[in-house]
Motif scaffolding. Structure first.
Motif, PDB file in Angstrom:
ATOM      1  N   GLU A   1       0.777  -1.235   0.000  1.00 45.82           N
ATOM      2  CA  GLU A   1       0.000   0.000   0.000  1.00 45.82           C
ATOM      3  C   GLU A   1       0.811   1.290   0.000  1.00 45.82           C
ATOM      4  O   GLU A   1       0.242   2.380   0.135  1.00 45.82           O
TER       5      GLU A   1
ATOM      6  N   ALA B   1      -4.031   8.196  -5.846  1.00 44.62           N
ATOM      7  CA  ALA B   1      -4.959   8.819  -4.900  1.00 44.62           C
ATOM      8  C   ALA B   1      -5.226  10.267  -5.278  1.00 44.62           C
ATOM      9  O   ALA B   1      -6.376  10.730  -5.256  1.00 44.62           O
TER      10      ALA B   1
ATOM     11  N   THR C   1      -8.765  11.597  -3.755  1.00 46.29           N
ATOM     12  CA  THR C   1      -8.918  11.024  -2.422  1.00 46.29           C
ATOM     13  C   THR C   1      -7.547  10.957  -1.758  1.00 46.29           C
ATOM     14  O   THR C   1      -6.530  11.322  -2.360  1.00 46.29           O
ATOM     15  N   SER C   2      -7.494  10.477  -0.548  1.00 41.52           N
ATOM     16  CA  SER C   2      -6.224  10.356   0.168  1.00 41.52           C
ATOM     17  C   SER C   2      -5.671   8.949  -0.010  1.00 41.52           C
ATOM     18  O   SER C   2      -6.433   8.002  -0.240  1.00 41.52           O
TER      19      SER C   2
ATOM     20  N   PRO D   1      -4.632   6.798   2.270  1.00 38.30           N
ATOM     21  CA  PRO D   1      -5.254   5.816   3.175  1.00 38.30           C
ATOM     22  C   PRO D   1      -6.651   5.391   2.723  1.00 38.30           C
ATOM     23  O   PRO D   1      -7.014   4.217   2.834  1.00 38.30           O
ATOM     24  N   GLU D   2      -7.431   6.331   2.202  1.00 44.41           N
ATOM     25  CA  GLU D   2      -8.787   5.986   1.751  1.00 44.41           C
ATOM     26  C   GLU D   2      -8.746   5.078   0.526  1.00 44.41           C
ATOM     27  O   GLU D   2      -9.522   4.120   0.422  1.00 44.41           O
ATOM     28  N   LEU D   3      -7.839   5.376  -0.407  1.00 44.18           N
ATOM     29  CA  LEU D   3      -7.688   4.528  -1.593  1.00 44.18           C
ATOM     30  C   LEU D   3      -7.270   3.120  -1.185  1.00 44.18           C
ATOM     31  O   LEU D   3      -7.826   2.125  -1.671  1.00 44.18           O
ATOM     32  N   CYS D   4      -6.296   3.024  -0.286  1.00 38.99           N
ATOM     33  CA  CYS D   4      -5.799   1.715   0.142  1.00 38.99           C
ATOM     34  C   CYS D   4      -6.874   0.918   0.859  1.00 38.99           C
ATOM     35  O   CYS D   4      -7.004  -0.302   0.646  1.00 38.99           O
ATOM     36  N   GLU D   5      -7.634   1.564   1.698  1.00 36.54           N
ATOM     37  CA  GLU D   5      -8.697   0.890   2.434  1.00 36.54           C
ATOM     38  C   GLU D   5      -9.718   0.279   1.474  1.00 36.54           C
ATOM     39  O   GLU D   5     -10.143  -0.873   1.629  1.00 36.54           O
ATOM     40  N   ARG D   6     -10.078   1.040   0.448  1.00 38.65           N
ATOM     41  CA  ARG D   6     -11.085   0.571  -0.498  1.00 38.65           C
ATOM     42  C   ARG D   6     -10.563  -0.576  -1.356  1.00 38.65           C
ATOM     43  O   ARG D   6     -11.210  -1.622  -1.482  1.00 38.65           O
TER      44      ARG D   6
ATOM     45  N   SER E   1       0.356  -0.901   5.477  1.00 36.03           N
ATOM     46  CA  SER E   1       0.064   0.316   6.232  1.00 36.03           C
ATOM     47  C   SER E   1      -0.183   0.032   7.710  1.00 36.03           C
ATOM     48  O   SER E   1      -0.393   0.950   8.493  1.00 36.03           O
TER      49      SER E   1
ATOM     50  N   TRP F   1       4.175   9.146   0.958  1.00 34.34           N
ATOM     51  CA  TRP F   1       3.350   8.003   1.330  1.00 34.34           C
ATOM     52  C   TRP F   1       4.216   6.750   1.424  1.00 34.34           C
ATOM     53  O   TRP F   1       4.364   5.962   0.502  1.00 34.34           O
TER      54      TRP F   1
END
Length: 578
Positions: free
Chosen positions: A71, A80, A85-86, A88-93, A116, A241
């Motif tokens: 990630e 991202a 988007t950020s 962290p949000e991209l990775c979460e999705r 992460s 990142w």
């Protein structure tokens, strides 16, 4: 002054047990979250999953399967930003999409690592410290052609001249076609050049460390070429990142170093990893072979650890002879395929057709033809015919008659005896040796050969059933009743073996078949598998047992696929996996 190692550094710890009855960790690559899953990702995961399932059926020793998502990196940072988007949000999705796809495909992973996560980042910082304390890192200026898509610098030999969208000349990666950019940075460097001899010694002493052999030979050739030191950090101003270099906030740890350490963090590095490491088998695609077979072993040796026990390498999937790509609109979505062909149908196709040594071609008609022929018709048809009420009205596992099927000492020289033909003796001998054959193919990372062998035996058993036409026999005649029951007993014993051996590949189909034959959960391991015990004069625990309830059609035939039409939806990016 730091000196080049001539011998392997002494390992800090080693797993004590050896041989097949010991703990083992199998790993998939951790998958890069710049795009959703494609069949290349799924193929890696299914290979590892089948190996794990097969091992669990053979031994009670602990075995784990780890997977996850990679990630960090410039590509994630840029993706991202482009998506508004950020990171962290991209990775979460996207990490959630991978977890969902693997679960849908029945991948029985025990560990899912996200780079992460705090536990992983702690392991990476400690690993960096081990490299630093070993004197293998130094600060230096580095420049070269950098490919963001591959997250690596590329030599001139791996580049080609192309024109960009505006018609201007540019350099691109030969492997991926992505544009590269000349980059100059002050980074931390790893003394990779000093590990040529240790790596050559490791491979010479462990000729099966990288398998299949063509990939082993490829790594040996790389070690005969120039082996420049490796840039292992990026300027923090360019890459935020990622994990900062300990004690140097101006630098970010190189994404590949970060990601490779997942294989250690998952087993408790730096405290408890010795319980599992180095009893580890990595399953990786050939595009990331250099990272796993050169950089990773060298980094491990530099940190005082042994290289992994084995690196199992597979090739890629093309679509109708072409590489999957967004521009061609031919990227295959595994979720659509599993909906179209069923989870077990698609698992069977990928593992039956995938050959690790060479690229394999995908097209929908091939899936339909193979799965219909081997799962629906040959295997499913044999089960239906041999358990049909018209031929087995008592719904039992029939008795075997030794006088009807007398034992011969050598099946190769057997001749027809009464109603038993020479081909029948060949079948019994072939099925008796099949489990050992399949074991050998799994151990040799040739799952496709194991499935090819099983399919051949299923066809042979269909021939046996067809040759003796049990539906023509008269149950009112005692002699014919004994012969009919013997034919069914042999057929069901063959089906039981096939069901047991197919469990790692098509678990739902195998469960359905074995449940129909009344093979209980405690009777499904491979370690004590015995075929046709009555032929050897020994008792058969299934003989006379009531069969399980009719589970219906084992595998429904597939119609003409509509998935190519469905694939007109927005294709996904085929990209780097780790």
């Amino acid at each position: 002054m730091w000196r080049s190692p001539r011998r392997l550094p002494r390992p800090l710890c080693r797993a004590a047990a050896t041989g097949s009855d010991r703990r083992l960790l199998l790993s998939t690559p951790i998958f890069y979250v710049n795009g959703p899953p494609h069949i290349g990702h799924l193929y890696s995961a299914l290979l590892a999953d089948a190996l794990v399932r097969h091992r669990r059926l053979r031994t009670a020793s602990p075995v784990r399967l780890c997977t996850g998502t990679d990630e960090h990196g410039l590509k994630i940072q840029q993706a991202a930003a482009a998506a508004g988007t950020s990171p962290p949000e991209l990775c979460e999705r996207v990490s959630g999409l991978f977890r969902q796809a693997l679960t849908q495909a029945g991948v029985a992973y025990t560990d899912f690592t996200r780079t992460s996560e705090p536990r992983h980042q702690r392991a990476v910082r400690h690993f960096w410290g081990a490299l630093r304390d070993g004197g293998v890192l130094y600060k230096g200026s580095y420049e070269g052609w950098y490919c963001t898509a591959q997250e690596s610098f590329l030599p001139e030999s791996q580049l080609a001249e192309r024109k960009d969208a505006q018609g201007r000349p540019c350099k691109v990666s030969l492997e991926t076609g992505h544009e590269v950019h000349w980059t100059k940075e002050e980074n931390y460097m790893f003394r990779l050049s000093a590990f040529r001899d240790p790596l050559q010694n490791w491979l010479r002493d462990n000729p099966r460390a990288i398998f299949p052999d063509p990939f082993y030979q490829c790594v040996l050739r790389w070690l005969d070429e120039d082996l420049p030191d490796l840039s292992v950090s990026r300027e923090r101003s360019r890459l935020q990142w990622g994990i900062p270099v300990p004690s140097d906030p101006t630098q970010t740890i190189y994404v590949w170093v970060d990601a490779l350490v997942n294989y250690l963090s998952v087993v408790g590095y730096p405290e408890s990893h010795g319980v599992w490491w180095p009893s580890v088998h990595h399953v990786v695609g050939k595009d990331i072979l250099k990272f796993h077979a050169l950089y990773w072993p060298a980094l491990l040796l530099a940190a005082g650890l042994d290289p992994p026990e084995r690196i199992l390498v597979h090739s890629h999937w093309t679509v109708r002879g072409q590489k999957m790509s967004k521009s061609l609109g031919n990227v295959v979505d595994p979720t659509v395929c599993m909906e179209q062909y069923g989870v077990d149908g698609f698992r069977y196709f990928l593992l039956r057709q995938g050959v690790p040594e060479r690229d394999c071609d995908y097209y929908d008609e091939k899936v339909v033809k193979l799965v219909n022929s081997e799962l629906a018709d040959a295997l499913g048809g044999l089960l239906n015919r041999s358990t049909a009420p018209s031929i087995n009205p008592s719904n039992t596992y029939p008795c075997f008659s030794e006088p009807c099927f007398p034992k011969v000492l050598d099946s190769r020289e057997a001749k027809a005896t009464g109603r038993v033909s020479a081909e029948d003796y060949e079948l019994v001998a072939a099925v008796a040796s099949l489990p050992a054959q399949v074991d050998g193919y799994f151990e040799g990372f040739q799952i496709y050969k194991a499935l090819e062998c099983i399919a051949q035996h299923v066809r042979q058993t269909n021939g046996f059933f067809q040759r003796h036409r049990p539906w023509k026999l008269d149950r009112r005649d005692t002699a014919e009743q004994l012969w009919l029951d013997t034919i069914l007993h042999v057929t069901l014993e063959c089906l039981r073996v096939y069901g047991l051996l197919l469990q790692p590949v098509v678990p739902h189909v195998a469960d359905k078949l074995l449940s129909r034959l009344a093979v209980g959960p405690g009777e499904r391991d491979l370690s004590g598998l015995r075929f046709l015990a009555r032929y050897d004069g020994k008792p058969c625990p299934f003989e006379g047992r009531q069969l399980g309830p009719d589970t219906g059609i084992l595998f429904h035939r597939l119609g003409k696929s509509e998935s190519m039409k469905k694939r007109k939806q927005e294709p996904q990016v085929h990209d780097k996996q780790l």
